[in-house]
Design a protein around this motif. Structure first.
Motif, PDB file in Angstrom:
ATOM      1  N   GLY A   1     112.029  66.603  33.793  1.00  0.00           N
ATOM      2  CA  GLY A   1     111.451  67.273  32.633  1.00  0.00           C
ATOM      3  C   GLY A   1     112.224  68.521  32.265  1.00  0.00           C
ATOM      4  N   THR A   2     111.821  69.187  31.179  1.00  0.00           N
ATOM      5  CA  THR A   2     112.457  70.356  30.564  1.00  0.00           C
ATOM      6  C   THR A   2     113.750  69.949  29.858  1.00  0.00           C
ATOM      7  N   PHE A   3     114.438  70.925  29.237  1.00  0.00           N
ATOM      8  CA  PHE A   3     115.767  70.621  28.678  1.00  0.00           C
ATOM      9  C   PHE A   3     116.851  71.455  29.366  1.00  0.00           C
TER      10      PHE A   3
ATOM     11  N   PHE B   1     111.187  62.572  31.334  1.00  0.00           N
ATOM     12  CA  PHE B   1     112.056  61.403  31.455  1.00  0.00           C
ATOM     13  C   PHE B   1     111.504  60.397  32.454  1.00  0.00           C
ATOM     14  N   LEU B   2     110.211  60.443  32.675  1.00  0.00           N
ATOM     15  CA  LEU B   2     109.534  59.509  33.555  1.00  0.00           C
ATOM     16  C   LEU B   2     108.785  58.481  32.717  1.00  0.00           C
ATOM     17  N   SER B   3     108.183  57.503  33.359  1.00  0.00           N
ATOM     18  CA  SER B   3     107.510  56.427  32.632  1.00  0.00           C
ATOM     19  C   SER B   3     106.190  56.878  32.015  1.00  0.00           C
ATOM     20  N   GLU B   4     105.607  57.948  32.534  1.00  0.00           N
ATOM     21  CA  GLU B   4     104.352  58.478  32.021  1.00  0.00           C
ATOM     22  C   GLU B   4     104.576  59.907  31.507  1.00  0.00           C
ATOM     23  N   PRO B   5     103.783  60.334  30.499  1.00  0.00           N
ATOM     24  CA  PRO B   5     103.920  61.711  30.028  1.00  0.00           C
ATOM     25  C   PRO B   5     103.461  62.705  31.091  1.00  0.00           C
ATOM     26  N   VAL B   6     103.820  63.966  30.885  1.00  0.00           N
ATOM     27  CA  VAL B   6     103.380  65.028  31.781  1.00  0.00           C
ATOM     28  C   VAL B   6     101.852  65.098  31.744  1.00  0.00           C
ATOM     29  N   ALA B   7     101.235  65.058  32.907  1.00  0.00           N
ATOM     30  CA  ALA B   7      99.774  65.105  32.974  1.00  0.00           C
ATOM     31  C   ALA B   7      99.296  66.527  32.691  1.00  0.00           C
ATOM     32  N   PRO B   8      98.487  66.744  31.653  1.00  0.00           N
ATOM     33  CA  PRO B   8      97.934  68.084  31.421  1.00  0.00           C
ATOM     34  C   PRO B   8      97.045  68.483  32.596  1.00  0.00           C
TER      35      PRO B   8
END
Length: 397
Positions: free
Chosen positions: A324-326, A212-219
């Motif tokens: 993140g997560t649900f 839920f941030l502006s950038e995706p989760v960084a691998p």
């Protein structure tokens, strides 16, 4: 206009040998209410996956499936689409689930009696995998901040990475149960320390589609300096509600690390990809990602309902930031209750079943992890029961 999906129909798990039902309070089952524990969605997976599986089933062919070029290309496409990460198809290394993959890494890169770094509060099955493999969990515990967020203690992390018997660290991103999404500079610090002390980092990224941030989760394996020692573990389990399908993809850039992982995987008698997993991965990873984005919109709405409720009726209770997560990580300590009294209040008075925070280590006492991947009306029902119980107990005005 976004495509419409059905997130309002509760799935029926009866007569399916469901683990979720087996651990659900019978009072909830009798009332037709979902448990808010366990990280499993209360609605069906994406229609494109269902349709592909139905077609596969009708073929009547369920033989061995291989990690072939179309499979690797689908995984690479998904990483590029959803996480902005260009990977080489040869990095894709399937195995029988996330914890199975972790167990491979434990056996491949550590020796019996070695310590394995984790970061509590954290998913309890890491401890289980470490202990079952004859190793010892060692926690670099996360630090709770005033706003409910968490940070890493890098001084403590370095001291523990420097120990001669610490050769493996388990990273969780997004972090389960706190929902924290680690920033790139934090991941870069881990990579620097891992390189300095020769530590392999197994990064559990199965919740990465929920951000839920502006950038995706960084691998983690994409981080500068991480490639020599990184394993990024992904899969359909959380992203497409496939927790019962024992399958994961480990993305391992370093050829020698990948070879060691595969050798141990094969010693553990990994044979081939489940044919249904093969079909599901191709269908999911060749989709446009709109189903996942729609799930994220529902999750944010449900999180907002909960935060608004606490602000109005139980300001003593707070949630960690929804990054993140649900699931939501909820701090109940402001009520002044013991763990026993807290969960008696939630489960017996409000009829709300969640995961006890202490499941994730002593740092989680006084907290709970709430699964919010459920129809919004079920969240509203649970909050109404909580309001009544809170009033009866004097917690709510």
């Amino acid at each position: 206009m976004p495509v419409s999906f059905d997130f309002q129909t509760l799935v029926d798990r009866s007569n399916q040998g469901s683990l979720r039902n087996a651990i659900t309070d019978p009072r909830l089952l009798a009332a037709g209410l979902p448990s808010l524990s366990a990280a499993e969605m209360d609605f069906q997976t994406a229609p494109c996956v269902i349709e592909a599986l139905e077609k596969r089933i009708r073929t009547g062919i369920y033989g061995f499936a291989l990690c072939d070029d179309p499979y690797r290309a689908a995984v690479a496409r998904w990483m590029r689409l959803m996480r902005g990460w260009e990977i080489s198809p040869e990095w894709v290394t399937p195995a029988l689930g996330t914890i199975f993959s972790l167990s491979i890494a434990i056996r491949a890169f550590t020796k019996p009696g070695n310590r394995v770094l984790i970061q509590r509060p954290v998913y309890d099955r890491y401890d289980q995998a470490i202990l079952r493999n004859g190793r010892i969990p060692l926690s670099n515990s996360l630090q709770l901040q005033q706003d409910g967020s968490y940070q890493m203690d890098f001084s403590d992390l370095e001291q523990k990475m420097a120990l001669p018997d610490v050769c493996l660290m388990v990273l969780c991103n997004p972090q389960n149960p706190t929902g924290t999404v680690w920033k790139k500079d934090e991941l870069e610090k881990i990579a620097e320390l891992a390189n300095r002390y020769g530590v392999v980092v197994f990064s559990d990224e199965i919740f990465a589609e929920f951000c839920f941030l502006s950038e995706p989760v960084a691998p983690y394996a994409s981080i500068s300096g991480a490639a020599p020692h990184a394993i990024s573990c992904t899969g359909l389990g959380k992203a497409f509600n496939f927790t019962g399908l024992n399958h994961a993809n480990n993305l391992i850039p370093n050829a020698k690390l990948r070879e060691a992982f595969v050798e141990q995987r094969n010693r553990d008698h990994y044979g081939s990809i489940d044919p249904m997993a093969y079909t599901a991965v191709l269908a999911a990873y060749q989709s446009d990602g709109e189903w996942n984005r729609a799930v994220n919109r529902l999750l944010w709405k449900n999180g907002e309902l909960i935060r608004a409720f606490f602000a109005s009726h139980l300001p003593q209770v707070r949630t960690s930031p929804q990054q993140g997560t649900f699931t939501l990580w909820i701090d109940w300590r402001g009520l002044g209750l013991s763990d026993t009294a807290l969960f008696s209040f939630l489960e017996n008075q409000a009829l709300i079943q969640t995961n006890h925070g202490s499941e994730y280590g002593p740092e989680g006492e006084g907290f709970c992890r709430m699964n919010i991947a459920t129809p919004s009306r079920e969240i509203e029902k649970a909050l109404a029961r909580l309001l009544t119980a809170g009033k009866n107990s004097g917690f709510c005005a």
